[in-house]
Design a protein around this motif. Sequence first.
Motif, PDB file in Angstrom:
ATOM      1  N   SER A  40      12.786  10.366 -36.692  1.00  0.00           N
ATOM      2  CA  SER A  40      12.670  11.687 -37.289  1.00  0.00           C
ATOM      3  C   SER A  40      13.825  11.847 -38.272  1.00  0.00           C
ATOM      4  CB  SER A  40      12.704  12.777 -36.223  1.00  0.00           C
ATOM      5  OG  SER A  40      13.889  12.691 -35.465  1.00  0.00           O
ATOM      6  N   PRO A  41      13.719  12.801 -39.193  1.00  0.00           N
ATOM      7  CA  PRO A  41      14.742  12.923 -40.236  1.00  0.00           C
ATOM      8  C   PRO A  41      16.168  13.086 -39.707  1.00  0.00           C
ATOM      9  CG  PRO A  41      12.825  14.209 -40.831  1.00  0.00           C
ATOM     10  CD  PRO A  41      12.593  13.723 -39.432  1.00  0.00           C
ATOM     11  N   ALA A  42      16.298  13.726 -38.546  1.00  0.00           N
ATOM     12  CA  ALA A  42      17.642  14.023 -38.055  1.00  0.00           C
ATOM     13  C   ALA A  42      18.193  12.953 -37.125  1.00  0.00           C
ATOM     14  CB  ALA A  42      17.643  15.368 -37.336  1.00  0.00           C
ATOM     15  N   LYS A  43      17.391  11.908 -36.852  1.00  0.00           N
ATOM     16  CA  LYS A  43      17.813  10.916 -35.872  1.00  0.00           C
ATOM     17  C   LYS A  43      17.678   9.502 -36.404  1.00  0.00           C
ATOM     18  CE  LYS A  43      16.351  13.671 -31.855  1.00  0.00           C
ATOM     19  NZ  LYS A  43      15.506  13.671 -30.633  1.00  0.00           N
ATOM     20  N   GLU A  44      18.346   8.578 -35.742  1.00  0.00           N
ATOM     21  CA  GLU A  44      18.170   7.174 -36.063  1.00  0.00           C
ATOM     22  C   GLU A  44      16.873   6.681 -35.416  1.00  0.00           C
ATOM     23  OE1 GLU A  44      22.892   5.890 -36.342  1.00  0.00           O
ATOM     24  OE2 GLU A  44      21.576   4.980 -34.851  1.00  0.00           O
ATOM     25  N   ARG A  45      16.394   5.553 -35.913  1.00  0.00           N
ATOM     26  CA  ARG A  45      15.176   4.992 -35.334  1.00  0.00           C
ATOM     27  C   ARG A  45      15.425   4.614 -33.873  1.00  0.00           C
ATOM     28  NH1 ARG A  45      12.671   0.347 -38.770  1.00  0.00           N
ATOM     29  NH2 ARG A  45      14.534  -0.761 -38.102  1.00  0.00           N
ATOM     30  N   GLU A  46      14.461   4.944 -33.028  1.00  0.00           N
ATOM     31  CA  GLU A  46      14.624   4.661 -31.604  1.00  0.00           C
ATOM     32  C   GLU A  46      13.408   3.927 -31.061  1.00  0.00           C
ATOM     33  OE1 GLU A  46      14.855   8.126 -29.124  1.00  0.00           O
ATOM     34  OE2 GLU A  46      13.128   9.085 -30.049  1.00  0.00           O
ATOM     35  N   PHE A  47      13.677   3.113 -30.072  1.00  0.00           N
ATOM     36  CA  PHE A  47      12.639   2.351 -29.385  1.00  0.00           C
ATOM     37  C   PHE A  47      11.766   3.293 -28.563  1.00  0.00           C
ATOM     38  CE2 PHE A  47      10.637  -0.907 -26.987  1.00  0.00           C
ATOM     39  CZ  PHE A  47      10.668  -0.520 -25.654  1.00  0.00           C
ATOM     40  N   VAL A  48      10.459   3.025 -28.540  1.00  0.00           N
ATOM     41  CA  VAL A  48       9.533   3.830 -27.747  1.00  0.00           C
ATOM     42  C   VAL A  48       8.877   2.994 -26.652  1.00  0.00           C
ATOM     43  CG1 VAL A  48       7.451   5.253 -27.776  1.00  0.00           C
ATOM     44  CG2 VAL A  48       9.063   5.359 -29.695  1.00  0.00           C
ATOM     45  N   ALA A  49       8.242   1.881 -27.040  1.00  0.00           N
ATOM     46  CA  ALA A  49       7.522   1.075 -26.059  1.00  0.00           C
ATOM     47  C   ALA A  49       7.302  -0.322 -26.623  1.00  0.00           C
ATOM     48  CB  ALA A  49       6.179   1.720 -25.712  1.00  0.00           C
ATOM     49  N   ARG A  50       7.118  -1.291 -25.703  1.00  0.00           N
ATOM     50  CA  ARG A  50       6.908  -2.682 -26.090  1.00  0.00           C
ATOM     51  C   ARG A  50       5.932  -3.324 -25.113  1.00  0.00           C
ATOM     52  NH1 ARG A  50      11.704  -4.252 -25.539  1.00  0.00           N
ATOM     53  NH2 ARG A  50      12.324  -4.140 -27.724  1.00  0.00           N
ATOM     54  N   ILE A  51       5.117  -4.243 -25.629  1.00  0.00           N
ATOM     55  CA  ILE A  51       4.258  -5.050 -24.783  1.00  0.00           C
ATOM     56  C   ILE A  51       4.350  -6.492 -25.242  1.00  0.00           C
ATOM     57  CG2 ILE A  51       2.199  -4.589 -26.209  1.00  0.00           C
ATOM     58  CD1 ILE A  51       0.600  -4.621 -23.508  1.00  0.00           C
ATOM     59  N   THR A  52       4.524  -7.401 -24.274  1.00  0.00           N
ATOM     60  CA  THR A  52       4.671  -8.807 -24.612  1.00  0.00           C
ATOM     61  C   THR A  52       3.323  -9.516 -24.588  1.00  0.00           C
ATOM     62  OG1 THR A  52       4.943  -9.594 -22.353  1.00  0.00           O
ATOM     63  CG2 THR A  52       6.914  -8.744 -23.468  1.00  0.00           C
ATOM     64  N   ASP A  53       3.354 -10.768 -25.026  1.00  0.00           N
ATOM     65  CA  ASP A  53       2.148 -11.581 -25.017  1.00  0.00           C
ATOM     66  C   ASP A  53       1.616 -11.733 -23.604  1.00  0.00           C
ATOM     67  OD1 ASP A  53       1.303 -14.954 -25.099  1.00  0.00           O
ATOM     68  OD2 ASP A  53       0.231 -13.434 -26.240  1.00  0.00           O
ATOM     69  N   GLY A  54       2.518 -11.717 -22.637  1.00  0.00           N
ATOM     70  CA  GLY A  54       2.106 -11.856 -21.246  1.00  0.00           C
ATOM     71  C   GLY A  54       1.704 -10.545 -20.594  1.00  0.00           C
ATOM     72  N   GLY A  55       1.773  -9.451 -21.354  1.00  0.00           N
ATOM     73  CA  GLY A  55       1.340  -8.171 -20.820  1.00  0.00           C
ATOM     74  C   GLY A  55       2.436  -7.333 -20.190  1.00  0.00           C
ATOM     75  N   GLN A  56       3.682  -7.803 -20.257  1.00  0.00           N
ATOM     76  CA  GLN A  56       4.772  -6.997 -19.715  1.00  0.00           C
ATOM     77  C   GLN A  56       5.048  -5.826 -20.646  1.00  0.00           C
ATOM     78  OE1 GLN A  56       7.712 -10.230 -19.348  1.00  0.00           O
ATOM     79  NE2 GLN A  56       7.656  -9.876 -17.140  1.00  0.00           N
ATOM     80  N   VAL A  57       5.263  -4.659 -20.053  1.00  0.00           N
ATOM     81  CA  VAL A  57       5.500  -3.464 -20.850  1.00  0.00           C
ATOM     82  C   VAL A  57       6.858  -2.869 -20.503  1.00  0.00           C
ATOM     83  CG1 VAL A  57       3.046  -2.951 -21.072  1.00  0.00           C
ATOM     84  CG2 VAL A  57       4.353  -1.957 -19.188  1.00  0.00           C
ATOM     85  N   SER A  58       7.429  -2.183 -21.468  1.00  0.00           N
ATOM     86  CA  SER A  58       8.669  -1.460 -21.244  1.00  0.00           C
ATOM     87  C   SER A  58       8.632  -0.196 -22.087  1.00  0.00           C
ATOM     88  CB  SER A  58       9.894  -2.303 -21.590  1.00  0.00           C
ATOM     89  OG  SER A  58       9.821  -2.786 -22.914  1.00  0.00           O
ATOM     90  N   TYR A  59       9.310   0.836 -21.604  1.00  0.00           N
ATOM     91  CA  TYR A  59       9.286   2.139 -22.256  1.00  0.00           C
ATOM     92  C   TYR A  59      10.686   2.735 -22.328  1.00  0.00           C
ATOM     93  CZ  TYR A  59       4.269   2.001 -21.230  1.00  0.00           C
ATOM     94  OH  TYR A  59       2.948   1.646 -21.158  1.00  0.00           O
ATOM     95  N   SER A  60      10.876   3.607 -23.309  1.00  0.00           N
ATOM     96  CA  SER A  60      12.088   4.405 -23.339  1.00  0.00           C
ATOM     97  C   SER A  60      11.998   5.463 -22.245  1.00  0.00           C
ATOM     98  CB  SER A  60      12.247   5.078 -24.696  1.00  0.00           C
ATOM     99  OG  SER A  60      11.198   6.026 -24.894  1.00  0.00           O
TER     100      SER A  60
END
Length: 125
Positions: A40-60
């Motif tokens: 957003s304009p007032a913030k730095e870019r931040e991580f939200v979510a990721r999914i790997t090739d093996g299906g592992q997920v991670s979230y902020s």
Amino acid sequence: QVQVVESGGGTVPPGLFLTVSCRASGEIFKIYNMAWYRQSPAKEREFVARITDGGQVSYSDSARGRFTISTNRAKDTAYLRMTNLRPEDTAKYSCKVIASPELTPFSGHPPRTYWGQGTQVTVGS
């Protein structure tokens, strides 16, 4: 080369849901993971979510429990389903793809990072 395109952004009232999509295309040998970031304009870019090739997920912390990342590997596409949206979720959502461009049909170049242009999500009445 590899191209990344996001879609599905828009304006939604607080409390509702929205799904954004990220499609990778081009001469792709292998995708290692696909991730969503937001800024957003007032913030730095931040991580939200990721999914790997093996299906592992991670979230902020802010996404966990409300957002779900998934993929359709046949279409080299990742989705981010966002529920119970809040005004503070308003941001440009961008997709980061780590992939090996195709060298031959049976091998790829070393993995590289690709970004899309982003899609705007606005939460408000």
